[in-house]
Design an enzyme around this catalytic site. Structure first.
Site, mmCIF file in Angstrom:
data_model
loop_
_atom_site.group_PDB
_atom_site.id
_atom_site.type_symbol
_atom_site.label_atom_id
_atom_site.label_comp_id
_atom_site.label_asym_id
_atom_site.label_seq_id
_atom_site.Cartn_x
_atom_site.Cartn_y
_atom_site.Cartn_z
ATOM 1 N N SER A 1 11.235 -51.581 4.818
ATOM 2 C CA SER A 1 12.323 -52.017 5.689
ATOM 3 C C SER A 1 13.569 -51.137 5.633
ATOM 4 O O SER A 1 14.326 -51.087 6.595
ATOM 5 C CB SER A 1 12.711 -53.460 5.386
ATOM 6 O OG SER A 1 13.363 -53.563 4.144
ATOM 7 N N LYS B 1 19.289 -55.013 2.484
ATOM 8 C CA LYS B 1 19.560 -54.667 3.879
ATOM 9 C C LYS B 1 20.916 -53.981 3.984
ATOM 10 O O LYS B 1 21.730 -54.014 3.072
ATOM 11 C CB LYS B 1 19.581 -55.926 4.760
ATOM 12 C CG LYS B 1 18.335 -56.772 4.685
ATOM 13 C CD LYS B 1 17.127 -56.070 5.229
ATOM 14 C CE LYS B 1 15.864 -56.860 4.947
ATOM 15 N NZ LYS B 1 14.684 -56.063 4.977
#
Length: 164
Positions: A43, A91
């Site tokens: 990710s 993130k």
């Protein structure tokens, strides 16, 4: 023989004193200031794990910045997963409270980030469980900020080591 036993006793006594001081200091440091974590998954590619599934980056996570409310746009953060509270996800902070975000695949094309929330996304769009999936994240779920290197580019991080 007696001389060597005295040396061993002194050594063990010094070791125990050092151990009982070092362990609480290390635990406090890791709990309150910073810790090391392994980053797995695609990710955050190419910023993290640029080698794909063959390697995982080990990074320094700074807890102090979160405690001092120093999270900024562009920071890569660790936060509690809204899907599984036992898991942490990593993130990039895209927007802070009050910002308007053009989303990627979210039910609303534009989202205004509410008070006390942030918008986070993975760098590898389409391979990330992020705010486009779960919406704005509460600021209180952020646990750490990844420690950056001296580079001024947003995506440059200090990877401590590559683990094969």
């Amino acid at each position: 023989m007696a001389h060597s036993q005295g040396w061993v006793k002194r050594y063990l006594k010094a070791f125990c004193k050092g151990f009982f001081v070092a362990v609480p200091v290390a635990v406090t440091f890791l709990d309150r200031v910073a810790c090391v974590a392994r980053v797995e998954g695609a990710s955050m590619q190419p910023s993290l794990n640029p080698g794909g599934s063959q390697s995982s980056d080990v990074v320094l996570l700074n807890h102090w910045k979160v405690r001092n409310f120093e999270v900024q746009r562009g920071d890569i953060v660790s936060l509690v997963s809204p899907k599984n509270p036992e898991q942490k996800i990593i993130k990039r902070v895209i927007a802070l409270e009050g910002d308007i975000v053009k989303t990627i695949g979210h039910k609303n094309r534009y989202v205004k980030v509410p008070r006390g929330h942030i918008w986070v996304e993975g760098d590898h769009h389409g391979h990330s469980f992020d705010s486009n999936s779960f919406g704005p994240a509460r600021s209180t779920t952020v646990t750490h900020v990844l420690q950056k290197s001296n580079h001024t580019e947003v995506g440059c991080l200090q990877a401590l080591t590559q683990v094969p």
